[in-house]
Scaffold this active site. Structure first.
Site, PDB file in Angstrom:
ATOM      1  N   ASP A 129      15.345   1.576  10.630  1.00 32.54           N
ATOM      2  CA  ASP A 129      14.307   0.801  11.302  1.00 32.54           C
ATOM      3  C   ASP A 129      13.516   1.809  12.134  1.00 32.54           C
ATOM      4  O   ASP A 129      14.119   2.561  12.917  1.00 32.54           O
ATOM      5  CB  ASP A 129      14.986  -0.258  12.197  1.00 32.54           C
ATOM      6  CG  ASP A 129      13.984  -1.235  12.798  1.00 32.54           C
ATOM      7  OD1 ASP A 129      12.889  -0.786  13.206  1.00 32.54           O
ATOM      8  OD2 ASP A 129      14.305  -2.434  12.875  1.00 32.54           O
ATOM      9  N   ILE A 141      -6.602  -5.332   0.601  1.00 35.90           N
ATOM     10  CA  ILE A 141      -6.045  -4.764  -0.635  1.00 35.90           C
ATOM     11  C   ILE A 141      -5.257  -5.832  -1.384  1.00 35.90           C
ATOM     12  O   ILE A 141      -4.335  -6.440  -0.829  1.00 35.90           O
ATOM     13  CB  ILE A 141      -5.139  -3.542  -0.319  1.00 35.90           C
ATOM     14  CG1 ILE A 141      -5.911  -2.475   0.478  1.00 35.90           C
ATOM     15  CG2 ILE A 141      -4.575  -2.954  -1.617  1.00 35.90           C
ATOM     16  CD1 ILE A 141      -7.114  -1.874  -0.205  1.00 35.90           C
ATOM     17  N   LYS A 148      -2.592  -0.522  16.859  1.00 35.10           N
ATOM     18  CA  LYS A 148      -3.273   0.420  15.964  1.00 35.10           C
ATOM     19  C   LYS A 148      -4.280   1.295  16.724  1.00 35.10           C
ATOM     20  O   LYS A 148      -4.539   2.422  16.316  1.00 35.10           O
ATOM     21  CB  LYS A 148      -3.947  -0.326  14.810  1.00 35.10           C
ATOM     22  CG  LYS A 148      -2.972  -1.040  13.877  1.00 35.10           C
ATOM     23  CD  LYS A 148      -2.115  -0.075  13.066  1.00 35.10           C
ATOM     24  CE  LYS A 148      -1.362  -0.795  11.952  1.00 35.10           C
ATOM     25  NZ  LYS A 148      -0.549   0.102  11.116  1.00 35.10           N
ATOM     26  N   ILE A 157       0.821  -1.208   0.000  1.00 35.48           N
ATOM     27  CA  ILE A 157       0.000   0.000   0.000  1.00 35.48           C
ATOM     28  C   ILE A 157       0.861   1.267   0.000  1.00 35.48           C
ATOM     29  O   ILE A 157       0.574   2.223  -0.723  1.00 35.48           O
ATOM     30  CB  ILE A 157      -0.896  -0.014   1.266  1.00 35.48           C
ATOM     31  CG1 ILE A 157      -1.983  -1.077   1.118  1.00 35.48           C
ATOM     32  CG2 ILE A 157      -1.497   1.347   1.540  1.00 35.48           C
ATOM     33  CD1 ILE A 157      -2.726  -1.361   2.416  1.00 35.48           C
ATOM     34  N   LYS A 172       7.912  12.187  15.101  1.00 37.81           N
ATOM     35  CA  LYS A 172       8.755  13.062  15.918  1.00 37.81           C
ATOM     36  C   LYS A 172      10.057  13.435  15.189  1.00 37.81           C
ATOM     37  O   LYS A 172      10.470  14.592  15.190  1.00 37.81           O
ATOM     38  CB  LYS A 172       9.075  12.377  17.248  1.00 37.81           C
ATOM     39  CG  LYS A 172       9.835  13.284  18.203  1.00 37.81           C
ATOM     40  CD  LYS A 172       9.629  12.881  19.640  1.00 37.81           C
ATOM     41  CE  LYS A 172      10.482  13.734  20.571  1.00 37.81           C
ATOM     42  NZ  LYS A 172       9.935  15.053  20.829  1.00 37.81           N
ATOM     43  N   SER A 214      -3.870   2.955   9.856  1.00 38.27           N
ATOM     44  CA  SER A 214      -4.425   2.331  11.048  1.00 38.27           C
ATOM     45  C   SER A 214      -5.170   1.042  10.708  1.00 38.27           C
ATOM     46  O   SER A 214      -5.008   0.480   9.623  1.00 38.27           O
ATOM     47  CB  SER A 214      -5.332   3.333  11.776  1.00 38.27           C
ATOM     48  OG  SER A 214      -5.539   2.878  13.086  1.00 38.27           O
TER      49      SER A 214
END
Ligand code: COA
Length: 278
Positions: A75, A196, A167, A30, A135, A151
């Site tokens: 990562d 999907i 999530k 996705i 962040k 999510s």
């Protein structure tokens, strides 16, 4: 130069011209679909992944299609590595206009089949990784700017306790940030993808044609989604057409969310019954 990847969408081709998007987990599935679609609409794209070769290959595919892209590696559990990667991206393409925290880790397992470290691993990738990404990258975010996270349903899903727990935290983080950062001109939204086609998750959920068609039939729109369905929603959310939209957790799932977790529960029950018979 070859023509940019022609996305099958209704958005104007220069919708994101001059913008720069960071897309974590952009090497496949996705997130790659979103990266390709953003690039097809004029956006410079930084594809970030754990595996540098995979991220660079995805970026090269976008470049070969006429877009602008860079592959970097980190990562998302490693904040210092993320800081270095986003600094590299900002040095190459300038500050970000869009941050998409898409990287996720998943495996199907019942609660009694998940070790504390297994649970922590998924929470670290999906929830802490989303926080870390936002962040680290927000330091380089232009205002007005956009943040998107990926999510999952708030419903209980058998074999996915670690993922739905993480999530749910992503939803809370998304909406809290939307409240905190609205005054800075930053909109923060999330997408819940349905089933999907062509993704790793789908291959795991429905490895054969019979199960693919069972999943498709459990969707009110009666088909599996394609990455472009998710990319279209992402394009809308980061565009000015959504300039009054923030804190939204948008299911893009052919209506599956309306049915709650019942279809997944039926699949789980069928698996349990098959196991008992064997
Ligand atoms: N069932 C139960 N536990 C599992 C598991 C499975 N199928 N796969 C991994 N784990 C556990 C491991 O046993 C380990 O716990 P332990 O130390 O108590 O044994 C823990 O998870 C970490 O596993 P490890 O393989 O070291 O982690 P990793 O960081 O290399 O991998 C994962 C991350 C776990 C998410 C892995 O499944 C992965 O890389 N998946 C592919 C990418 C992906 O998930 N994409 C998302 C598509 S939606």
């Amino acid at each position: 130069m070859s023509q940019p990847h022609q996305a099958d969408t209704t958005f104007r081709p220069d919708l994101l011209a001059g913008k720069h998007a960071l897309i974590t987990g952009g090497g496949s599935g996705i997130n790659l679909g979103i990266a390709q679609s953003f690039a097809a609409h004029g956006c410079k794209v930084t594809v970030l992944g754990r595996n540098l070769e995979k991220a660079q290959k995805a970026a090269q595919g976008i470049v070969d299609a006429g877009g602008q892209a860079l592959g970097v590696s980190a990562d998302v559990r490693d904040f210092a590595a993320l800081e270095a990667a986003v600094a590299q991206a900002a040095a190459q393409f300038g500050n970000f206009d869009i941050i998409l925290a898409g990287a996720a880790g998943n495996f199907p397992a019942p609660v009694d089949g998940i070790s504390p470290n297994g649970f922590k691993t998924v929470v670290d990738i999906d929830l802490l990784g989303t926080f870390n990404t936002i962040k680290a990258a927000a330091v380089h975010l232009n205002k007005p700017g956009n943040i998107l996270s990926i999510s999952a349903y708030g419903n209980p899903v058998p074999m996915q306790a670690h993922v739905v727990a993480a999530k749910a935290g992503v939803d809370a983080l998304t909406q809290t940030l939307a409240v905190e950062w609205g005054v800075r001109g930053v909109r923060v939204n999330a997408i819940i993808p349905g089933p999907i086609d062509g993704t790793e998750g789908m291959a795991r959920l429905a490895p054969d044609e019979k199960s693919r068609s069972r999943v498709a039939q459990a969707v009110p729109l009666n088909r599996l989604g394609v990455p472009q369905d998710i990319a279209n929603a992402a394009l809308f959310l980061v565009s000015d057409a959504a300039s009054y939209v923030t804190g939204v957790i948008l299911p893009v799932d052919g209506g599956q969310n309306m049915l709650g977790g019942a279809p997944q529960y039926q699949t789980y029950l069928a698996m349990q019954q098959a196991e008992q018979k064997a």
